[in-house]
Motif scaffolding. Sequence first.
Motif, mmCIF file in Angstrom:
data_model
loop_
_atom_site.group_PDB
_atom_site.id
_atom_site.type_symbol
_atom_site.label_atom_id
_atom_site.label_comp_id
_atom_site.label_asym_id
_atom_site.label_seq_id
_atom_site.Cartn_x
_atom_site.Cartn_y
_atom_site.Cartn_z
ATOM 1 N N SER A 1 -14.119 -0.189 5.868
ATOM 2 C CA SER A 1 -13.663 0.139 4.533
ATOM 3 C C SER A 1 -12.221 -0.345 4.405
ATOM 4 C CB SER A 1 -13.762 1.658 4.341
ATOM 5 O OG SER A 1 -13.073 2.057 3.204
ATOM 6 N N ARG A 2 -12.030 -1.562 3.880
ATOM 7 C CA ARG A 2 -10.694 -2.150 3.748
ATOM 8 C C ARG A 2 -10.016 -1.633 2.494
ATOM 9 N NH1 ARG A 2 -8.226 -4.684 7.782
ATOM 10 N NH2 ARG A 2 -7.060 -6.119 6.513
ATOM 11 N N THR A 3 -8.737 -1.333 2.616
ATOM 12 C CA THR A 3 -7.924 -0.953 1.472
ATOM 13 C C THR A 3 -6.786 -1.952 1.381
ATOM 14 O OG1 THR A 3 -8.440 1.383 1.783
ATOM 15 C CG2 THR A 3 -6.503 0.863 0.458
ATOM 16 N N THR A 4 -6.633 -2.563 0.230
ATOM 17 C CA THR A 4 -5.536 -3.493 0.001
ATOM 18 C C THR A 4 -4.683 -2.927 -1.110
ATOM 19 O OG1 THR A 4 -6.887 -5.373 0.636
ATOM 20 C CG2 THR A 4 -4.892 -5.842 -0.621
ATOM 21 N N ARG A 5 -3.433 -2.675 -0.795
ATOM 22 C CA ARG A 5 -2.490 -2.190 -1.796
ATOM 23 C C ARG A 5 -1.604 -3.367 -2.191
ATOM 24 N NH1 ARG A 5 1.836 2.750 -1.262
ATOM 25 N NH2 ARG A 5 2.555 2.623 -3.417
ATOM 26 N N ASN A 6 -1.599 -3.705 -3.458
ATOM 27 C CA ASN A 6 -0.802 -4.802 -3.985
ATOM 28 C C ASN A 6 0.360 -4.238 -4.781
ATOM 29 O OD1 ASN A 6 -2.360 -7.173 -3.197
ATOM 30 N ND2 ASN A 6 -3.926 -6.310 -4.520
ATOM 31 N N ILE A 7 1.558 -4.625 -4.409
ATOM 32 C CA ILE A 7 2.752 -4.183 -5.125
ATOM 33 C C ILE A 7 3.424 -5.430 -5.690
ATOM 34 C CG2 ILE A 7 4.963 -2.997 -4.936
ATOM 35 C CD1 ILE A 7 3.745 -1.638 -2.387
ATOM 36 N N PRO A 8 3.399 -5.612 -7.006
ATOM 37 C CA PRO A 8 4.086 -6.760 -7.591
ATOM 38 C C PRO A 8 5.589 -6.697 -7.273
ATOM 39 C CG PRO A 8 2.665 -5.702 -9.202
ATOM 40 C CD PRO A 8 2.728 -4.806 -8.014
ATOM 41 N N ILE A 9 6.159 -7.815 -6.927
ATOM 42 C CA ILE A 9 7.575 -7.845 -6.556
ATOM 43 C C ILE A 9 8.451 -7.364 -7.701
ATOM 44 C CG2 ILE A 9 9.490 -9.369 -5.933
ATOM 45 C CD1 ILE A 9 7.575 -10.887 -4.179
ATOM 46 N N GLY A 10 8.054 -7.644 -8.926
ATOM 47 C CA GLY A 10 8.825 -7.204 -10.080
ATOM 48 C C GLY A 10 8.906 -5.690 -10.237
ATOM 49 N N ARG A 11 8.002 -4.964 -9.603
ATOM 50 C CA ARG A 11 8.002 -3.501 -9.693
ATOM 51 C C ARG A 11 8.756 -2.821 -8.556
ATOM 52 N NH1 ARG A 11 4.918 -0.345 -12.996
ATOM 53 N NH2 ARG A 11 3.807 -1.515 -14.551
ATOM 54 N N ILE A 12 9.172 -3.584 -7.572
ATOM 55 C CA ILE A 12 9.899 -2.994 -6.449
ATOM 56 C C ILE A 12 11.307 -2.639 -6.903
ATOM 57 C CG2 ILE A 12 10.830 -3.417 -4.136
ATOM 58 C CD1 ILE A 12 8.390 -5.196 -3.621
ATOM 59 N N GLN A 13 11.693 -1.390 -6.653
ATOM 60 C CA GLN A 13 13.004 -0.914 -7.081
ATOM 61 C C GLN A 13 14.006 -0.849 -5.930
ATOM 62 O OE1 GLN A 13 11.820 2.846 -8.803
ATOM 63 N NE2 GLN A 13 11.963 1.980 -10.862
ATOM 64 N N ASP A 14 13.522 -0.518 -4.732
ATOM 65 C CA ASP A 14 14.445 -0.330 -3.615
ATOM 66 C C ASP A 14 13.750 -0.695 -2.313
ATOM 67 O OD1 ASP A 14 16.849 0.474 -2.339
ATOM 68 O OD2 ASP A 14 15.958 2.422 -1.871
ATOM 69 N N VAL A 15 14.513 -1.280 -1.401
ATOM 70 C CA VAL A 15 14.010 -1.625 -0.072
ATOM 71 C C VAL A 15 14.969 -1.008 0.933
ATOM 72 C CG1 VAL A 15 13.466 -3.494 1.529
ATOM 73 C CG2 VAL A 15 13.028 -3.784 -0.923
ATOM 74 N N LEU B 1 12.337 -9.973 1.735
ATOM 75 C CA LEU B 1 11.778 -9.343 0.534
ATOM 76 C C LEU B 1 12.814 -9.274 -0.583
ATOM 77 C CD1 LEU B 1 9.486 -7.894 -0.924
ATOM 78 C CD2 LEU B 1 10.144 -5.807 0.265
ATOM 79 N N LEU B 2 14.038 -8.885 -0.261
ATOM 80 C CA LEU B 2 15.108 -8.836 -1.261
ATOM 81 C C LEU B 2 15.413 -10.223 -1.818
ATOM 82 C CD1 LEU B 2 17.442 -6.239 0.456
ATOM 83 C CD2 LEU B 2 16.196 -5.935 -1.692
ATOM 84 N N LYS B 3 15.393 -11.226 -0.954
ATOM 85 C CA LYS B 3 15.630 -12.605 -1.401
ATOM 86 C C LYS B 3 14.540 -13.033 -2.379
ATOM 87 C CE LYS B 3 16.073 -17.281 0.433
ATOM 88 N NZ LYS B 3 15.967 -18.108 1.636
ATOM 89 N N GLN B 4 13.297 -12.657 -2.091
ATOM 90 C CA GLN B 4 12.201 -12.996 -2.988
ATOM 91 C C GLN B 4 12.328 -12.255 -4.314
ATOM 92 O OE1 GLN B 4 10.214 -15.437 -2.284
ATOM 93 N NE2 GLN B 4 9.184 -15.244 -4.244
ATOM 94 N N MET B 5 12.806 -11.014 -4.270
ATOM 95 C CA MET B 5 13.035 -10.251 -5.506
ATOM 96 C C MET B 5 14.101 -10.923 -6.364
ATOM 97 S SD MET B 5 12.929 -6.387 -3.942
ATOM 98 C CE MET B 5 13.713 -5.650 -5.368
ATOM 99 N N ARG B 6 15.183 -11.394 -5.735
ATOM 100 C CA ARG B 6 16.242 -12.096 -6.480
ATOM 101 C C ARG B 6 15.722 -13.395 -7.079
ATOM 102 N NH1 ARG B 6 19.374 -10.264 -2.110
ATOM 103 N NH2 ARG B 6 19.140 -12.262 -1.069
ATOM 104 N N ALA B 7 14.901 -14.129 -6.335
ATOM 105 C CA ALA B 7 14.345 -15.390 -6.823
ATOM 106 C C ALA B 7 13.437 -15.157 -8.021
ATOM 107 C CB ALA B 7 13.597 -16.103 -5.708
ATOM 108 N N LEU B 8 12.727 -14.047 -8.016
ATOM 109 C CA LEU B 8 11.820 -13.730 -9.122
ATOM 110 C C LEU B 8 12.593 -13.322 -10.377
ATOM 111 C CD1 LEU B 8 8.756 -13.599 -9.589
ATOM 112 C CD2 LEU B 8 8.909 -11.147 -9.177
ATOM 113 N N ASP B 9 13.789 -12.716 -10.207
ATOM 114 C CA ASP B 9 14.600 -12.290 -11.336
ATOM 115 C C ASP B 9 15.225 -13.465 -12.092
ATOM 116 O OD1 ASP B 9 14.054 -9.644 -11.012
ATOM 117 O OD2 ASP B 9 15.860 -9.219 -9.842
ATOM 118 N N ARG B 10 15.322 -14.594 -11.458
ATOM 119 C CA ARG B 10 15.967 -15.759 -12.115
ATOM 120 C C ARG B 10 15.140 -16.342 -13.192
ATOM 121 N NH1 ARG B 10 18.123 -18.708 -6.727
ATOM 122 N NH2 ARG B 10 19.230 -16.930 -5.958
#
Length: 183
Positions: free
Chosen positions: A117-131, A174-183
Motif C-alpha cells: 500500500s504505497r502512499t505518495t505525498r506531494n507538496i508543491p514547492i510554492g506551498r512550502i512556507q518554512d524549511v 530545497l530553499l534554492k529551488q523555492m527561490r528559483a520558483l519565485d522568480r
Amino acid sequence: LEGRGDVETPGRGEGENHRGFQPPLARHEGSQIDETEIFSISPTLMFIKVGYGAAAVGALFLVAIVSVVLGTFVPIWVAILLGLMLFLIPAFYHFKRKLVRYRLTDSKLEIDTGLVSRTTRNIPIGRIQDVTVSANPWQRLLGFGDVVIDNASDLGGKAVMKKINSPKHYADVLLKQMRALDR
C-alpha cells in the motif's frame, strides 16, 4: 543514442516514422513529463551497516560459544543457523528503509512510503512556507538529521524527511529551488 530505432536521430526529417519512433508526448503543466528531478534520497544507511557488522560479530561469537560449551549436545549446523538468524534484525531495518523515498523535482517534493500500500505525498514547492533542519548533538556529530517542511495546505501540517545524511545540504537545495520558483 544514434543508431537506436526508438530515438529520432539527427539529420532525419521531423515527421519521419522509422523503426517504431513515436513523436514525443505533449507537455502538460504539472505532469511528470516536464519535471526535472533534483534529488532522490532515502534515510541514512549508517546504522544498518553497523547492524550488519554487529550481526557478523555476534554470529561468530554465538557459533564459537555454542560449539565450545554445547558442542556435544547441539550440532554445529544448528549453531550456524542461529548465527545466521542474527542477520534478520539488520535485514528488517534495511528493508524498512527501502520503503521510504524523498524526491524533489523542480515543482514539488514527493514523500513515498509503503510497500504493498504505497502512499505518495506531494507538496508543491510554492506551498512550502518554512524549511528547518533538526539534529541533536549525536546526529550532528554523525552527519545526519531531519528536514522539517511546513506547508500551507488546508490540513496544515509538516512533512519530515527523517534521518537523512547531510540534512543542511538538502534543505539548502530545497530553499534554492523555492527561490528559483519565485522568480
